[in-house]
Design an enzyme around this catalytic site. Structure first.
Site, PDB file in Angstrom:
ATOM      1  N   HIS A  23      -8.772  46.637  79.974  1.00 41.68           N
ATOM      2  CA  HIS A  23     -10.109  46.189  80.493  1.00 41.68           C
ATOM      3  C   HIS A  23      -9.920  44.583  80.633  1.00 41.68           C
ATOM      4  O   HIS A  23      -9.290  43.960  79.869  1.00 41.68           O
ATOM      5  CB  HIS A  23     -11.159  46.464  79.390  1.00 41.68           C
ATOM      6  CG  HIS A  23     -11.158  47.815  79.023  1.00 41.68           C
ATOM      7  ND1 HIS A  23     -12.281  48.372  78.414  1.00 41.68           N
ATOM      8  CD2 HIS A  23     -10.704  48.933  79.655  1.00 41.68           C
ATOM      9  CE1 HIS A  23     -12.427  49.880  78.380  1.00 41.68           C
ATOM     10  NE2 HIS A  23     -11.136  49.912  79.270  1.00 41.68           N
ATOM     11  N   GLU A  71     -11.757  42.080  79.473  1.00 42.74           N
ATOM     12  CA  GLU A  71     -11.726  41.015  78.414  1.00 42.74           C
ATOM     13  C   GLU A  71     -10.525  41.266  77.150  1.00 42.74           C
ATOM     14  O   GLU A  71     -10.162  40.479  76.714  1.00 42.74           O
ATOM     15  CB  GLU A  71     -13.143  41.503  77.427  1.00 42.74           C
ATOM     16  CG  GLU A  71     -13.414  42.731  77.026  1.00 42.74           C
ATOM     17  CD  GLU A  71     -14.207  43.762  78.171  1.00 42.74           C
ATOM     18  OE1 GLU A  71     -13.800  43.770  79.469  1.00 42.74           O
ATOM     19  OE2 GLU A  71     -15.389  44.008  77.859  1.00 42.74           O
ATOM     20  N   CYS A 107     -16.917  47.658  75.654  1.00 44.42           N
ATOM     21  CA  CYS A 107     -16.930  48.975  74.927  1.00 44.42           C
ATOM     22  C   CYS A 107     -16.297  48.663  73.429  1.00 44.42           C
ATOM     23  O   CYS A 107     -15.957  47.452  72.868  1.00 44.42           O
ATOM     24  CB  CYS A 107     -15.830  49.789  75.552  1.00 44.42           C
ATOM     25  SG  CYS A 107     -13.866  49.089  75.432  1.00 44.42           S
ATOM     26  N   CYS A 148     -12.961  46.914  72.890  1.00 42.45           N
ATOM     27  CA  CYS A 148     -13.198  45.264  73.411  1.00 42.45           C
ATOM     28  C   CYS A 148     -13.968  44.514  72.308  1.00 42.45           C
ATOM     29  O   CYS A 148     -13.550  43.417  71.952  1.00 42.45           O
ATOM     30  CB  CYS A 148     -13.756  45.064  74.853  1.00 42.45           C
ATOM     31  SG  CYS A 148     -12.491  45.827  75.985  1.00 42.45           S
TER      32      CYS A 148
END
Length: 150
Positions: free
Chosen positions: A55, A57, A84, A87
């Site tokens: 992802h 981030e 999410c 993260c």
């Protein structure tokens, strides 16, 4: 920090999300900022890297921590989609100072939609959170991506 400044940085995160869109990745982009300078920009790369954890981030946090910076309390992270649970956990453990995100994620958002792990008082760190910056633009790019896939 004024809204105009947050909009500026979110537009850079949106440019990263657009790159992801063009690469057939879920269009989420992020930028890490310190002292009003961009440190790292990244976008989702789950398909490119065959890694469901890639992802935007998390890629940013992994990169900055590899540079031997232990905690990120002096940094701001701009992300086009609400993080999410994975993260959000990375944000807590890296002690990020401020998270700014665009679109909410009712299916897996862990910063207020499905969960609000960043506000959990039992954890040792709670970053400042600003939500909804360029929300329509961030959400629109995601909607466009998924409509094209159907």
């Amino acid at each position: 920090m004024n809204l105009e400044s947050h909009v500026y940085w979110m537009k850079l995160a949106l440019a990263e999300a657009q790159k992801a869109f063009e690469e057939d990745e879920i269009p989420v982009g992020a930028v890490l900022v310190k002292d009003d300078e961009i440190v790292i920009a990244e976008h989702n790369r789950t398909r490119q890297l065959s890694d469901p954890l890639a992802h935007a981030e998390k890629l940013i946090i992994d990169k900055i921590l590899r540079s031997k910076i232990k905690y990120l309390q002096d940094y701001r992270l701009y992300v086009t989609l609400e993080p999410c649970l994975m993260c959000a956990g990375s944000i807590i453990l890296s002690r990020l100072g401020c998270l700014v995100f665009g679109a909410s994620d009712p299916k897996s958002g862990a910063v207020g939609s499905l969960y609000n792990v960043l506000a959990d008082k039992s954890l040792n760190h709670r970053p400042t959170v600003l939500r909804g910056v360029l929300e329509a633009e961030c959400g629109g790019l995601l909607k466009s991506f998924f409509q094209n896939r159907r």
